[in-house]
Design a protein around this motif. Sequence first.
Motif, PDB file in Angstrom:
ATOM      1  N   LEU A 508       0.801  -1.134   0.058  1.00  0.00           N
ATOM      2  CA  LEU A 508      -0.164   0.136   0.111  1.00  0.00           C
ATOM      3  C   LEU A 508       0.981   1.194  -0.030  1.00  0.00           C
ATOM      4  CD1 LEU A 508      -2.884   1.263   0.033  1.00  0.00           C
ATOM      5  CD2 LEU A 508      -2.616   0.987   2.597  1.00  0.00           C
ATOM      6  N   LEU A 509       1.812   1.371   0.911  1.00  0.00           N
ATOM      7  CA  LEU A 509       2.740   2.540   0.904  1.00  0.00           C
ATOM      8  C   LEU A 509       3.535   2.512  -0.564  1.00  0.00           C
ATOM      9  CD1 LEU A 509       4.460   1.866   4.628  1.00  0.00           C
ATOM     10  CD2 LEU A 509       2.767   3.784   3.524  1.00  0.00           C
ATOM     11  N   LEU A 510       3.894   1.444  -1.412  1.00  0.00           N
ATOM     12  CA  LEU A 510       4.521   1.458  -2.371  1.00  0.00           C
ATOM     13  C   LEU A 510       3.537   2.202  -3.473  1.00  0.00           C
ATOM     14  CD1 LEU A 510       6.619   0.669  -4.420  1.00  0.00           C
ATOM     15  CD2 LEU A 510       5.350  -1.671  -4.874  1.00  0.00           C
ATOM     16  N   GLN A 517       4.775  10.556  -6.626  1.00  0.00           N
ATOM     17  CA  GLN A 517       5.403  10.833  -7.539  1.00  0.00           C
ATOM     18  C   GLN A 517       4.618  11.723  -8.689  1.00  0.00           C
ATOM     19  OE1 GLN A 517       8.442   7.304  -7.610  1.00  0.00           O
ATOM     20  NE2 GLN A 517       9.404   8.923  -8.780  1.00  0.00           N
ATOM     21  N   GLN A 518       3.698  10.970  -9.088  1.00  0.00           N
ATOM     22  CA  GLN A 518       3.189  11.272 -10.179  1.00  0.00           C
ATOM     23  C   GLN A 518       2.421  12.683 -10.133  1.00  0.00           C
ATOM     24  OE1 GLN A 518      -0.313   8.805 -11.495  1.00  0.00           O
ATOM     25  NE2 GLN A 518       1.182   7.261 -12.245  1.00  0.00           N
ATOM     26  N   TYR A 554      12.766  -1.596  -0.258  1.00  0.00           N
ATOM     27  CA  TYR A 554      13.725  -0.672  -1.222  1.00  0.00           C
ATOM     28  C   TYR A 554      13.020   0.160  -2.106  1.00  0.00           C
ATOM     29  CZ  TYR A 554      16.141   0.207  -5.559  1.00  0.00           C
ATOM     30  OH  TYR A 554      16.802   0.875  -6.522  1.00  0.00           O
ATOM     31  N   TRP A 555      11.900  -0.286  -2.713  1.00  0.00           N
ATOM     32  CA  TRP A 555      11.225   0.608  -3.820  1.00  0.00           C
ATOM     33  C   TRP A 555      10.446   1.463  -2.973  1.00  0.00           C
ATOM     34  CZ3 TRP A 555      12.534  -0.028  -8.637  1.00  0.00           C
ATOM     35  CH2 TRP A 555      12.131   0.544  -9.424  1.00  0.00           C
ATOM     36  N   THR A 560      10.408   7.550  -2.514  1.00  0.00           N
ATOM     37  CA  THR A 560      10.413   8.795  -1.587  1.00  0.00           C
ATOM     38  C   THR A 560      11.295   9.573  -1.852  1.00  0.00           C
ATOM     39  OG1 THR A 560       9.189   7.406   0.062  1.00  0.00           O
ATOM     40  CG2 THR A 560      10.267   9.290   0.913  1.00  0.00           C
ATOM     41  N   ILE A 561      12.718   9.036  -2.027  1.00  0.00           N
ATOM     42  CA  ILE A 561      13.779   9.876  -2.132  1.00  0.00           C
ATOM     43  C   ILE A 561      13.834  10.534  -3.594  1.00  0.00           C
ATOM     44  CG2 ILE A 561      16.125   9.926  -2.392  1.00  0.00           C
ATOM     45  CD1 ILE A 561      16.239   7.292  -0.400  1.00  0.00           C
ATOM     46  N   THR A 562      13.185   9.800  -4.488  1.00  0.00           N
ATOM     47  CA  THR A 562      12.918  10.358  -5.766  1.00  0.00           C
ATOM     48  C   THR A 562      12.136  11.499  -5.719  1.00  0.00           C
ATOM     49  OG1 THR A 562      13.250   8.175  -6.888  1.00  0.00           O
ATOM     50  CG2 THR A 562      12.265   9.869  -7.979  1.00  0.00           C
ATOM     51  N   PHE A 563      11.087  11.349  -4.915  1.00  0.00           N
ATOM     52  CA  PHE A 563      10.129  12.368  -5.011  1.00  0.00           C
ATOM     53  C   PHE A 563      10.697  13.642  -4.364  1.00  0.00           C
ATOM     54  CE2 PHE A 563       7.433  14.923  -2.342  1.00  0.00           C
ATOM     55  CZ  PHE A 563       6.032  15.199  -3.269  1.00  0.00           C
ATOM     56  N   ILE A 564      11.530  13.466  -3.233  1.00  0.00           N
ATOM     57  CA  ILE A 564      12.089  14.729  -2.628  1.00  0.00           C
ATOM     58  C   ILE A 564      13.210  15.206  -3.486  1.00  0.00           C
ATOM     59  CG2 ILE A 564      13.720  15.156  -0.543  1.00  0.00           C
ATOM     60  CD1 ILE A 564      12.262  12.968   0.871  1.00  0.00           C
TER      61      ILE A 564
END
Length: 594
Positions: A508-510, A517-518, A554-555, A560-564
């Motif tokens: 769910l968090l994934l 991100q979208q 990991y995903w 999350t890091i990609t969003f930031i």
Amino acid sequence: MDDQNKNLLLATGLSFAVMLAWFAIAPPQTAPPPEQAQTETAPVAATAPGTADVNTNIASGNAQAVAEASRITISTPRLEGSLSLLAGRIDDLRLKDYTETIKEGSEIVTLLSPEGSDNAYYGINGWAAASGVDPADVPGPTTLWSTKSTQLTPTSPVTLIWDNGKGLAFQRVISVDENFMFSVEQTVQNNGSAAVALAPYGQIARHGEPPNLKGFFILHEGMVRMSDGELNETKYDNMPEFDINPKERAPADVVQVAEGGWIGFTDHYWMTTIVPQGAFKSVAKYDINNDVYLTEAVQPTQTIEAGASTTVTSQFFAGAKEWEVIRSYQRDKGVDRFVDSIDWGWFYFLTKPIFWLLHTMNGFIGNMGWSIICLTLVIKALLLPLAYKSYVSMARMKELQPEMEKLKERAGDDRQKMQQGMMELYKKNKVNPAAGCLPILPQIPIFFSLYKVIFVTLELRHASWFGPFQDLSAPDPTSIMNLFGLLPWGAPEPGSIVALILIGILPLLLGISMWMQQKLNPAPTDPTQAMIFAWMPWVFMFMLGGFASGLVVYWIANNTITFIQQYSIMRSQGVKPDVFGNITSTFKRSKKKS
């Protein structure tokens, strides 16, 4: 649709296609099938290896003789079991440090079992007659040895003796270290009047396929060997069939090893391997008549003159595929490329360093879940220059939106004029429209490599994180059925169809992290494309829900890091993503449709 959304759609579509293919070739883990007791035990066909100058001996079933033979206890800090005086078989072995499941009271892992038991699996040594002696007068699978020893420990080796009564006296000294390596030193004394020629051999016999064979594309299970620096892997169903009919030549997979190597069987987490000293003949075959898989190491024929003796040594590994232990045997004991017995896969050049980094981090942190998150931070930091270039390009394209809209108005239906105008606009402003796809490309092999590490390596087996996540190599054990562990009743069996539908908290968090991100960009104006974007996170959520929870961790961290990163870099370029506005517009469109 603007080029920014085209790039995002292309990247997402590419990722989706790769994941769909991966889902097909490496399906989610399911609970292993229960072991089925064999109603009938097939007779053994333990063969003394044949070469051009060595006669092949076929022995009949020895189940009753094994059951009646005396045994010597094996006791080390990490192993328990026994060896049989019938042929000196190492055929009863359990791993003290590993349990079958994480449940309290679970039995420790059984690796080797004697002939006559379910799923018999054992190692055996002997001598094959070459010349000057009858095959019946050399020790083989039916030889009953004698000893004064009562226990095999790291400090007390076992000495076995046997005399053929015709001038040849045989001695075998078996020792074991504190981990998983046995040493077998075989000596023959020729007290006769003529020279004899004998070939020492080691053999591993496995009756039938393993009961919990995974059968995944990503995982190798079966024969594994190293021959002069060349790794060879053969699955059980591809091993050459051996027929004991003397009128036909028995096929076998034979490799002459000149310098160094080893051969044996590998499971998901465990392995048995013969490691001869010096040159040897490496043989793999399947006895079709008795359903026995065989790997053999035949050392060079020894000519023993009258009154002389000779000694040969080999090693026998039987235990867990622990990276540090196997590496120590490679580095300190000279076992050639032994670390490659771990199935690193096609992307070994990525898998090995990723595993090393994860292993090192876990040594400092002491928790594999947090180590995976820290590993993700390191990977994202390494990819940051590429990501920065990509997100800067996306920000610049966003700045060009007003000019692109004017260009569309001027071009009208003239697509060629529109394309030429856009290329000139990109060139003038030094913008690469394909740069938005760059971050996803290196992540694909990295994702595969990390999945390989999490699924294959022993360090992730039963590795805990916190709360209900006590095995990061297994699917998420939580479920919406019990409010992710908050309610007292149980959840569906992890990996089952019901568990995939009634997803846990990690999948769910994934999905939420992908959805967020979208929302860094407005949804495409095209209804079809908007629908694809809307469904993509939730499709991935169910696709990855049955994968190892360590991989899902990991995903989530990666998303999350990609969003930031993307949010921060775009703001640094003067573009302020309206995340909240994009979210509310999504719900407004949904209300209009209803």
